[in-house]
Enzyme design. Structure first.
Site, PDB file in Angstrom:
ATOM      1  N   GLU A   1      -3.777 -10.029   3.458  1.00  0.00           N
ATOM      2  CA  GLU A   1      -4.918  -9.643   4.295  1.00  0.00           C
ATOM      3  C   GLU A   1      -6.006 -10.722   4.282  1.00  0.00           C
ATOM      4  OE1 GLU A   1      -3.172  -7.613   2.405  1.00  0.00           O
ATOM      5  OE2 GLU A   1      -3.018  -5.642   3.313  1.00  0.00           O
TER       6      GLU A   1
ATOM      7  N   GLU B   1       0.850  -1.207   0.000  1.00  0.00           N
ATOM      8  CA  GLU B   1       0.000   0.000   0.000  1.00  0.00           C
ATOM      9  C   GLU B   1       0.882   1.253   0.000  1.00  0.00           C
ATOM     10  OE1 GLU B   1      -2.523  -1.341   3.456  1.00  0.00           O
ATOM     11  OE2 GLU B   1      -4.110  -0.830   2.057  1.00  0.00           O
TER      12      GLU B   1
HETATM   13  C1  1HE Z   1       6.077  -8.842  12.197  1.00  0.00           C
HETATM   14  C2  1HE Z   1       5.480  -8.641  10.939  1.00  0.00           C
HETATM   15  C3  1HE Z   1       4.261  -7.914  10.881  1.00  0.00           C
HETATM   16  C4  1HE Z   1       7.290  -9.758  10.679  1.00  0.00           C
HETATM   17  N1  1HE Z   1       3.744  -7.456  12.036  1.00  0.00           N
HETATM   18  N2  1HE Z   1       5.512  -8.357  13.307  1.00  0.00           N
HETATM   19  N3  1HE Z   1       1.772  -8.653   6.946  1.00  0.00           N
HETATM   20  C5  1HE Z   1       1.958  -9.965   6.870  1.00  0.00           C
HETATM   21  O1  1HE Z   1       1.068 -10.769   7.039  1.00  0.00           O
HETATM   22  C6  1HE Z   1       3.378 -10.409   6.635  1.00  0.00           C
HETATM   23  C7  1HE Z   1       3.902 -11.073   7.888  1.00  0.00           C
HETATM   24  N4  1HE Z   1       5.348 -11.323   7.822  1.00  0.00           N
HETATM   25  C8  1HE Z   1       5.875 -12.354   7.121  1.00  0.00           C
HETATM   26  O2  1HE Z   1       5.241 -13.031   6.356  1.00  0.00           O
HETATM   27  C9  1HE Z   1       7.351 -12.577   7.305  1.00  0.00           C
HETATM   28  O3  1HE Z   1       7.741 -11.976   8.540  1.00  0.00           O
HETATM   29  C10 1HE Z   1       8.243 -12.003   6.171  1.00  0.00           C
HETATM   30  C11 1HE Z   1       8.045 -12.828   4.916  1.00  0.00           C
HETATM   31  C12 1HE Z   1       7.940 -10.543   5.892  1.00  0.00           C
HETATM   32  C13 1HE Z   1       9.723 -12.089   6.600  1.00  0.00           C
HETATM   33  O4  1HE Z   1      10.030 -13.406   6.998  1.00  0.00           O
HETATM   34  P1  1HE Z   1      11.368 -13.654   7.851  1.00  0.00           P
HETATM   35  O5  1HE Z   1      11.499 -15.155   8.015  1.00  0.00           O
HETATM   36  O6  1HE Z   1      12.494 -12.930   7.239  1.00  0.00           O
HETATM   37  O7  1HE Z   1      11.122 -12.972   9.275  1.00  0.00           O
HETATM   38  P2  1HE Z   1      10.215 -13.436  10.523  1.00  0.00           P
HETATM   39  O8  1HE Z   1      10.999 -14.385  11.366  1.00  0.00           O
HETATM   40  O9  1HE Z   1       8.877 -13.915  10.076  1.00  0.00           O
HETATM   41  O10 1HE Z   1       9.970 -12.061  11.286  1.00  0.00           O
HETATM   42  C14 1HE Z   1      10.979 -11.440  12.061  1.00  0.00           C
HETATM   43  C15 1HE Z   1      10.272 -10.737  13.207  1.00  0.00           C
HETATM   44  O11 1HE Z   1       9.435  -9.735  12.665  1.00  0.00           O
HETATM   45  C16 1HE Z   1       9.358 -11.664  13.968  1.00  0.00           C
HETATM   46  O12 1HE Z   1       9.298 -11.204  15.314  1.00  0.00           O
HETATM   47  P3  1HE Z   1      10.207 -11.906  16.475  1.00  0.00           P
HETATM   48  O13 1HE Z   1       9.828 -11.173  17.713  1.00  0.00           O
HETATM   49  O14 1HE Z   1       9.826 -13.360  16.459  1.00  0.00           O
HETATM   50  O15 1HE Z   1      11.639 -11.694  16.059  1.00  0.00           O
HETATM   51  C17 1HE Z   1       8.005 -11.427  13.328  1.00  0.00           C
HETATM   52  O16 1HE Z   1       6.918 -11.725  14.180  1.00  0.00           O
HETATM   53  C18 1HE Z   1       8.080  -9.947  13.064  1.00  0.00           C
HETATM   54  N5  1HE Z   1       7.187  -9.526  11.996  1.00  0.00           N
HETATM   55  N6  1HE Z   1       6.273  -9.229  10.004  1.00  0.00           N
HETATM   56  C19 1HE Z   1       4.359  -7.692  13.210  1.00  0.00           C
HETATM   57  N7  1HE Z   1       3.656  -7.644   9.732  1.00  0.00           N
HETATM   58  C20 1HE Z   1      -3.130  -0.695   7.057  1.00  0.00           C
HETATM   59  S1  1HE Z   1      -3.801  -2.218   6.817  1.00  0.00           S
HETATM   60  C21 1HE Z   1      -2.536  -3.196   6.153  1.00  0.00           C
HETATM   61  C22 1HE Z   1      -2.848  -4.644   6.407  1.00  0.00           C
HETATM   62  C23 1HE Z   1      -1.620  -5.499   6.306  1.00  0.00           C
HETATM   63  O17 1HE Z   1      -0.536  -5.040   6.087  1.00  0.00           O
HETATM   64  S2  1HE Z   1      -1.887  -7.177   6.535  1.00  0.00           S
HETATM   65  C24 1HE Z   1      -0.369  -7.905   6.129  1.00  0.00           C
HETATM   66  C25 1HE Z   1       0.549  -8.009   7.315  1.00  0.00           C
END
Ligand code: 1HE
Length: 263
Positions: free
Chosen positions: A137, A117
């Site tokens: 989403e 976005e």
């Molecule tokens: C997060 C987020 C997040 C990572 N919010 N904490 N977005 C998503 O659904 C995408 C979610 N994220 C992922 O799919 C993956 O994290 C990635 C593909 C982006 C990266 O993977 P990777 O293996 O490099 O990293 P990771 O181990 O998944 O994440 C590292 C840390 O970042 C981990 O936290 P930790 O405390 O365990 O180290 C994750 O939880 C954290 N993290 N992404 C919160 N998005 C205005 S409306 C918009 C609506 C949306 O955007 S919905 C889509 C949200």
């Protein structure tokens, strides 16, 4: 090179090199997930740019551009707080999209959800080959909330956005280029070089032309044809009347300016 500090947490950094600012999403440990505080810092980073900045490069620190909305902020939020959250994003992205300085995005790794976005509010999108684009989403049980249902659908059409959200289809850099989501695809690590090259061109345009491109063009696209043509004629008249524009036109006529040649 000047470094500006924005906000206490420095989740967004700003480096200014003459007319070009580089703004970096700087929360790599959370894959540049956009919390409210970070969106606020991002808006401040753009608002506080000095008037000497004529083009901006926006990128993300670490291996990903942005993982989208910081999902931890949804854990206990109410509907009212969620609407306020969307409004905060809308205001920040509106200022970026319709600001004074065109923005060139360098995209790599995940450009997903709210990260896409954000990218859709920017003006030129360079995708490194590692970039991938998704709208998870649908899978998370939520909906777009950062302007994507308006902006991404304008870029690639409602049907593609619906399909990405319904099926979780992740678009790679090559497909992103084919469908008009990315203007350029470059090798890994070459995005900043390409961005710099484009930013220098953008910054050398007259500010009034860039203003018209950023502000009049999207407005005209939403107007009925008669209104659009009228708005265009006004914008054309104002830009053509500026002495700096006359000088550029004369420079071409007097063979002092570059010709248009293929890239
Ligand atoms: C997060 C987020 C997040 C990572 N919010 N904490 N977005 C998503 O659904 C995408 C979610 N994220 C992922 O799919 C993956 O994290 C990635 C593909 C982006 C990266 O993977 P990777 O293996 O490099 O990293 P990771 O181990 O998944 O994440 C590292 C840390 O970042 C981990 O936290 P930790 O405390 O365990 O180290 C994750 O939880 C954290 N993290 N992404 C919160 N998005 C205005 S409306 C918009 C609506 C949306 O955007 S919905 C889509 C949200």
């Amino acid at each position: 090179m000047t470094e500006l500090t924005v906000g206490a947490e420095s989740m967004v950094t700003v480096a200014i090199d003459n007319a070009i600012a580089t703004i970096t999403l700087n929360r790599p440990e959370k894959r540049n997930a956009l919390s409210m505080a970070m969106v606020t810092e991002l808006q401040a980073a753009f608002s506080e740019l000095p008037a000497t900045v004529k083009a901006v490069i926006l990128t993300g620190a670490g291996n990903h551009f942005s993982a989208g909305l910081d999902l931890s902020e949804l854990k206990e939020s109410s509907s009212g707080e969620n609407i306020e959250g969307s409004m905060l994003w809308y205001e920040a992205f509106r200022r970026i999209q319709f600001g004074r300085a065109p923005v060139i995005a360098v995209l790599h790794g995940a450009v997903v959800g709210g990260g896409l976005e954000l990218a859709s509010a920017l003006h030129v999108r360079i995708a490194e080959e590692s970039a991938y684009f998704g709208l998870p989403e649908g899978q998370r049980g939520i909906f777009l909330g950062g302007g994507g249902s308006v902006r991404i659908t304008k870029l690639i059409g409602f049907s593609r956005v619906a399909e990405m959200m319904l099926t979780g289809h992740v678009v790679d850099a090559k497909e992103a280029h084919q469908i008009g989501l990315a203007h350029y695809v470059v090798k890994p690590g070459e995005g900043m070089k390409k961005a710099r090259e484009l930013a220098e061109k953008v910054a050398s345009n007259l500010p009034l032309s860039n203003f018209a491109i950023l502000n009049a063009l999207p407005l005209i696209a939403e107007q009925p044809m008669t209104h659009g043509l009228f708005t265009e004629s006004l914008m054309a008249a104002i830009t053509q009347d500026a002495p700096e524009a006359k000088e550029r036109v004369n420079a071409f006529l007097e063979k002092r300016a570059n010709k248009v040649v293929p890239d």
